[in-house]
Every structure is written in C-alpha cells, then in structure tokens.
Design a protein around this motif. Structure first.
Motif, PDB file in Angstrom:
ATOM      1  N   ILE A   1       0.863  -1.182   0.000  1.00 32.47           N
ATOM      2  CA  ILE A   1       0.000   0.000   0.000  1.00 32.47           C
ATOM      3  C   ILE A   1       0.902   1.236   0.000  1.00 32.47           C
ATOM      4  N   VAL A   2       0.666   2.132  -0.962  1.00 36.68           N
ATOM      5  CA  VAL A   2       1.452   3.353  -1.086  1.00 36.68           C
ATOM      6  C   VAL A   2       0.531   4.549  -0.889  1.00 36.68           C
ATOM      7  N   LEU A   3       0.880   5.431   0.032  1.00 37.50           N
ATOM      8  CA  LEU A   3       0.153   6.677   0.236  1.00 37.50           C
ATOM      9  C   LEU A   3       0.938   7.804  -0.434  1.00 37.50           C
ATOM     10  N   ASN A   4       0.367   8.375  -1.480  1.00 39.66           N
ATOM     11  CA  ASN A   4       0.993   9.497  -2.193  1.00 39.66           C
ATOM     12  C   ASN A   4       0.410  10.777  -1.618  1.00 39.66           C
ATOM     13  N   THR A   5       1.235  11.588  -0.956  1.00 41.96           N
ATOM     14  CA  THR A   5       0.741  12.560   0.008  1.00 41.96           C
ATOM     15  C   THR A   5       0.968  14.011  -0.380  1.00 41.96           C
ATOM     16  N   CYS A   6       0.193  14.879   0.281  1.00 42.75           N
ATOM     17  CA  CYS A   6       0.250  16.327   0.113  1.00 42.75           C
ATOM     18  C   CYS A   6       0.478  16.960   1.473  1.00 42.75           C
ATOM     19  N   ALA A   7       1.334  17.994   1.524  1.00 45.25           N
ATOM     20  CA  ALA A   7       1.639  18.666   2.797  1.00 45.25           C
ATOM     21  C   ALA A   7       1.219  20.121   2.813  1.00 45.25           C
ATOM     22  N   VAL A   8       0.447  20.553   1.810  1.00 47.91           N
ATOM     23  CA  VAL A   8       0.157  21.978   1.678  1.00 47.91           C
ATOM     24  C   VAL A   8      -0.690  22.484   2.836  1.00 47.91           C
ATOM     25  N   ARG A   9      -1.684  21.718   3.261  1.00 48.34           N
ATOM     26  CA  ARG A   9      -2.575  22.146   4.342  1.00 48.34           C
ATOM     27  C   ARG A   9      -2.367  21.285   5.581  1.00 48.34           C
ATOM     28  N   GLU A  10      -2.577  21.865   6.729  1.00 50.58           N
ATOM     29  CA  GLU A  10      -2.411  21.141   7.977  1.00 50.58           C
ATOM     30  C   GLU A  10      -3.336  19.932   8.040  1.00 50.58           C
ATOM     31  N   ASN A  11      -4.595  20.095   7.609  1.00 53.46           N
ATOM     32  CA  ASN A  11      -5.530  18.974   7.683  1.00 53.46           C
ATOM     33  C   ASN A  11      -5.155  17.857   6.711  1.00 53.46           C
ATOM     34  N   ALA A  12      -4.395  18.204   5.633  1.00 48.01           N
ATOM     35  CA  ALA A  12      -3.930  17.171   4.710  1.00 48.01           C
ATOM     36  C   ALA A  12      -2.967  16.225   5.411  1.00 48.01           C
ATOM     37  N   VAL A  13      -2.086  16.775   6.258  1.00 51.01           N
ATOM     38  CA  VAL A  13      -1.150  15.952   7.012  1.00 51.01           C
ATOM     39  C   VAL A  13      -1.910  15.096   8.022  1.00 51.01           C
ATOM     40  N   GLU A  14      -2.908  15.674   8.675  1.00 46.88           N
ATOM     41  CA  GLU A  14      -3.707  14.915   9.642  1.00 46.88           C
ATOM     42  C   GLU A  14      -4.405  13.740   8.971  1.00 46.88           C
ATOM     43  N   LYS A  15      -4.863  13.931   7.727  1.00 49.07           N
ATOM     44  CA  LYS A  15      -5.501  12.834   6.996  1.00 49.07           C
ATOM     45  C   LYS A  15      -4.540  11.670   6.808  1.00 49.07           C
ATOM     46  N   ILE A  16      -3.277  11.986   6.492  1.00 54.19           N
ATOM     47  CA  ILE A  16      -2.285  10.928   6.285  1.00 54.19           C
ATOM     48  C   ILE A  16      -2.053  10.170   7.582  1.00 54.19           C
ATOM     49  N   LEU A  17      -1.881  10.898   8.681  1.00 59.26           N
ATOM     50  CA  LEU A  17      -1.628  10.245   9.962  1.00 59.26           C
ATOM     51  C   LEU A  17      -2.818   9.391  10.387  1.00 59.26           C
ATOM     52  N   ASN A  18      -4.038   9.862  10.131  1.00 60.02           N
ATOM     53  CA  ASN A  18      -5.229   9.060  10.436  1.00 60.02           C
ATOM     54  C   ASN A  18      -5.268   7.790   9.586  1.00 60.02           C
ATOM     55  N   GLN A  19      -4.901   7.940   8.306  1.00 62.18           N
ATOM     56  CA  GLN A  19      -4.887   6.782   7.419  1.00 62.18           C
ATOM     57  C   GLN A  19      -3.857   5.755   7.893  1.00 62.18           C
ATOM     58  N   LEU A  20      -2.698   6.225   8.305  1.00 67.12           N
ATOM     59  CA  LEU A  20      -1.668   5.311   8.796  1.00 67.12           C
ATOM     60  C   LEU A  20      -2.123   4.611  10.074  1.00 67.12           C
ATOM     61  N   ASP A  21      -2.842   5.333  10.908  1.00 68.86           N
ATOM     62  CA  ASP A  21      -3.365   4.729  12.128  1.00 68.86           C
ATOM     63  C   ASP A  21      -4.318   3.582  11.793  1.00 68.86           C
ATOM     64  N   GLN A  22      -5.143   3.777  10.763  1.00 67.61           N
ATOM     65  CA  GLN A  22      -6.070   2.722  10.358  1.00 67.61           C
ATOM     66  C   GLN A  22      -5.341   1.521   9.749  1.00 67.61           C
ATOM     67  N   LEU A  23      -4.190   1.777   9.102  1.00 68.68           N
ATOM     68  CA  LEU A  23      -3.448   0.695   8.469  1.00 68.68           C
ATOM     69  C   LEU A  23      -2.708  -0.186   9.487  1.00 68.68           C
ATOM     70  N   ARG A  24      -2.533   0.331  10.709  1.00 66.87           N
ATOM     71  CA  ARG A  24      -1.840  -0.467  11.722  1.00 66.87           C
ATOM     72  C   ARG A  24      -2.548  -1.805  11.959  1.00 66.87           C
ATOM     73  N   ALA A  25      -3.879  -1.771  11.976  1.00 68.60           N
ATOM     74  CA  ALA A  25      -4.641  -3.007  12.203  1.00 68.60           C
ATOM     75  C   ALA A  25      -4.412  -3.990  11.064  1.00 68.60           C
ATOM     76  N   LYS A  26      -4.360  -3.498   9.828  1.00 64.68           N
ATOM     77  CA  LYS A  26      -4.096  -4.389   8.689  1.00 64.68           C
ATOM     78  C   LYS A  26      -2.717  -5.030   8.822  1.00 64.68           C
ATOM     79  N   LYS A  27      -1.736  -4.247   9.253  1.00 62.42           N
ATOM     80  CA  LYS A  27      -0.389  -4.800   9.382  1.00 62.42           C
ATOM     81  C   LYS A  27      -0.284  -5.793  10.540  1.00 62.42           C
ATOM     82  N   ARG A  28      -1.083  -5.594  11.571  1.00 59.21           N
ATOM     83  CA  ARG A  28      -1.076  -6.577  12.660  1.00 59.21           C
ATOM     84  C   ARG A  28      -1.628  -7.917  12.179  1.00 59.21           C
TER      85      ARG A  28
END
Length: 436
Positions: A43-70
């Motif tokens: 799984i590849v996340l191609n990301t944007c850093a222009v807005r603060e909420n864009a970064v938060e979206k990435i971190l939330n997505q990574l948090d959700q992926l932790r369960a898949k990796k477990r």
C-alpha cells in the motif's frame, strides 16, 4: 503470481499525475494493481503537505493501516510525496507501520526501496534533483475523457505560507518535444481534454528550444485541435499579455483561468511575498477580461494570515465583490513549520476569528457563484460529457469550456460526447439542464 499494489492519492492534480507515473514504474516491475487495500501486498500513500488537515488525513490513514499490518505482518506500507519530504525521517516516529519513505524526485528508486523494505531495512530517500521531470515515462493513466500532462515541476517562488519549494524543489521544465509527444498519444487514444500542470505554469521554460509557456500552450493547442486544453496553476505576477492572446485566439484552449490571489490587501500580499499588489492583480484581471469575452476566473483565498486586520479582511471581501470569481478554494491560515511565515511572522489571529472570517468569505463566494450561474439560465452551452451523475445513472455530468459543471438528462449520450445543453436552473455549484 504478481504482487499487488494499491495507491491512495491525496491532494492536488500534480499528485494525481505523479500516481500515474508511479503506477507505470511499478507495472514495469511486475506489480498488478489491487482493487482495494485488502487485496494489496503493498500500500502506497501518495501525500500532500500543503494544508495542515492534509497531514492529519495521512496520519489518520496510517493509524487505520496499523490493524491491517497486525493481521498481515508481510504487508508493506510506503509513504511518498510531499509529506515525507517535509517531515523526513521523523515521520517514522510519528506513525507506526511505515516501511519506507520517498520524496517526489525519487520515484525511480521505488523498486529497490521496496525490496529493502521487505528485508526490514526501512529505507528513506529525499534527494532533490534539478533535472528530474520523468519526461520519458509514459504514465499509466486511467481510462476517461480527460488527462493530466505535467509540463514542469517545483517552484522558485517563496510565498511565506507555502511548503511547495521545500517539498518539490526548484523549478525545472519538461522538454517541449516530450510534452507534444504525450499530447499526440493522448489525442490518438481517444482522450477529449488535457490539463497542463505545473506549480506555476507561467514559469515554464524549455531552454534548449527557448520555449516559454505561451508558445508551449499555443503549440499544444495547434497539435491537438480536437482536444480541449486547460492549464493550472498561474501566478498573478507572471501571467502575460502573450499568454492571454494565445488563449483568446486558439479555439480549443478553454476560456477559464485559475489565478490565486490569496488576499485582497496589498499589505498582506507583501507579507505573503506574493510579488504583486492588489492594484496589479486587478490590472491583470482587466487585461484578461478585455481580451477574452466570457472568461471565467477562479482563485485561492486565505483567511486570517499573520497580522491580518479586520480592514485587510474587508479588502479581501471587496476584491471578491469587484472581481466576482466563478469559484474559489478557501481556507483559513495554518502555520506550516519551516516556511518563511513560521520563521519570521506571528500567527496572531485567533483561530475562532480565522474561522469567522473564512465563513464570511465562503458565504460571499457562494452567493457570487450562484449569481454567475443563474446568468446562464436559458442559454445553450456546449458540454463535454465526463461521467454519469453521482446521484443518478439517468443523468450525466460534464463541463463547459468555462469550466462550469453541468448535470443533464442522458438521452443516449455517453462520456466523451460533446453535447448542447439548455440550462434550466442553477445552484452555486452546478448548472442543471436538458439536451437541446
């Protein structure tokens, strides 16, 4: 069996174009595209850093992926693009489960990085290249009526609020011949519309052919006369009479221009390091409208930038009323660490006040957009059909040359068709009609 990759793309059109390049590179390495994250080995996340909420979206997505990796320890997760370029190796510590990191100029290295990641080595590459344009890679574009054609990468402007010069590096332009070859392939493949992309397309310069953006745009328009041609984004300080002339005189170049202003106050524009005043921006608007009758204009607006007073905010409101943009991307200011504003200016407008000012901007823009769209009621417009309407398979959605969204009854038409539509009603976002 081929390993499968799923790429989730965040942010701008340039990120979408980068995903098409990444897809082509991984397909060449034997990967197949997964239909969902659950099917993927990578799984590849191609990301944007222009807005603060864009970064938060990435971190939330990574948090959700932790369960898949477990559940699936062999699953690899990579984060690429502007967020890792911005945060660099510390992103590993910000979110668990990241196996590799790559910046926007290092996509050619992805196959090797993926191998090292599978060995548990957690590679990261943030190298900037003044030469990298991915010009010779034919993107793996999804089927559809439209396509993005990147013509340059990076940005030399140092707007005080913006991370792009730090995440995407210095400007470099794709050779003219490469762009024209790409356009020719798209025209022969049945594509009906292309959008030329760059952080600031007005800065395009193929030095070998001494070709600037007006010449490039004209050559693209002439090389593919049956395609609609759009471009984004223009910087107000760089848009020129030559460019406006090309738009006005080349039939298939769409008469809509995105021209970010950010603020209506010359004082704030100076603090933002935008390189122009309110008056100079309005001069450019007059130049455009004098040369291109019926042109539509869109913009970007930031509420509550450092030091913005109520008077500065009111100047933004008055500029909106004077220009009457068809559409706007509107945000309240959020500090991006490492930018000039973060280093030298105080973020001194309270968050609640930022939100209040933004709400006022949004309310005004919605009213102006509704009035602009209402003026089309009763007219017949030419629409390039893009897709079925999201609400009903009996309805189609498309756009006019002025980039207005139109929804209308199907009547046998399909995506890719050019149809005449009589406009019956309008909202602030959409024109509604029937085939004429």
């Amino acid at each position: 069996m081929s390993k499968k990759v799923y790429i989730r793309t965040f942010g701008c059109q340039m990120n979408q174009a980068d995903t098409e390049i990444i897809t082509a590179l991984l397909l060449d390495e034997g990967y197949a595209m997964a239909g969902s994250e659950d099917e993927a080995d990578l799984i590849v996340l191609n990301t944007c850093a222009v807005r603060e909420n864009a970064v938060e979206k990435i971190l939330n997505q990574l948090d959700q992926l932790r369960a898949k990796k477990r559940r699936r320890p062999e699953l690899l997760v990579g984060v690429i693009g502007c967020v890792p370029q911005y945060f660099r190796e510390k992103l590993f510590a910000m979110a668990e489960g990241i196996d590799f990191l790559a910046g926007p100029d290092t996509y050619r290295e992805l196959p090797g990085m993926i191998v090292r990641a599978s060995q548990g080595r957690r590679p990261a590459d943030f190298t900037h290249s003044i030469h990298e344009t991915y010009a010779e890679i034919e993107p793996a574009r999804p089927s559809g009526t439209g396509a993005f054609v990147p013509v340059m990468r990076g940005c030399n402007n140092m707007c005080a609020f913006c991370v792009v010069p730090f995440t995407r590096g210095r400007e470099r332009s794709r050779p003219l011949r490469s762009v024209l070859d790409d356009v020719s392939r798209l025209a022969s493949s049945g594509c009906r519309e292309i959008t030329l992309l760059g952080q600031n397309v007005n800065s395009y310069h193929d030095a070998l052919n001494d070709c600037r953006f007006p010449e490039l745009l004209e050559q693209v328009g002439l090389a593919a006369p049956d395609l609609r041609v759009r471009f984004t984004t223009s910087h107000p300080k760089d848009i020129s009479p030559d460019l406006v002339r090309v738009i006005a005189t080349t039939d298939n170049i769409c008469n809509s221009i995105h021209l970010p202003v950010q603020s209506g106050s010359s004082r704030i524009l100076s603090m933002m390091n935008r390189g122009h005043t309110r008056e100079e921006y309005l001069d450019k608007i007059r130049m455009i409208r004098d040369a291109i009758p019926g042109v539509t204009l869109s913009t970007d607006l930031i509420a509550g930038f450092c030091g913005e007073t109520l008077d500065d905010h009111r100047q933004t409101i008055s500029l909106m009323e004077e220009v009457r943009f068809d559409f706007a991307y509107m945000f309240h200011y959020s500090v991006r660490p490492g930018t000039p504003a973060a280093k030298s200016l105080d973020d001194d407008v309270a968050k609640e006040e930022k939100k209040r000012r933004l709400a006022e901007i949004i309310e005004l823009q919605n009213r102006i957009s509704a009035e602009c769209h209402a003026a089309d009621i009763g007219s017949v417009v030419e629409v390039l059909v893009e897709s079925e309407s999201k609400r009903s398979s009996d309805m189609l959605m498309g756009r006019t040359k002025t980039n207005r969204v139109v929804v209308f009854g199907r009547k046998g038409s399909e995506p890719g068709d050019l149809v005449k539509v009589r406009i019956l009603s309008a909202t602030s976002a959409t024109l509604l009609g029937e085939q004429a």
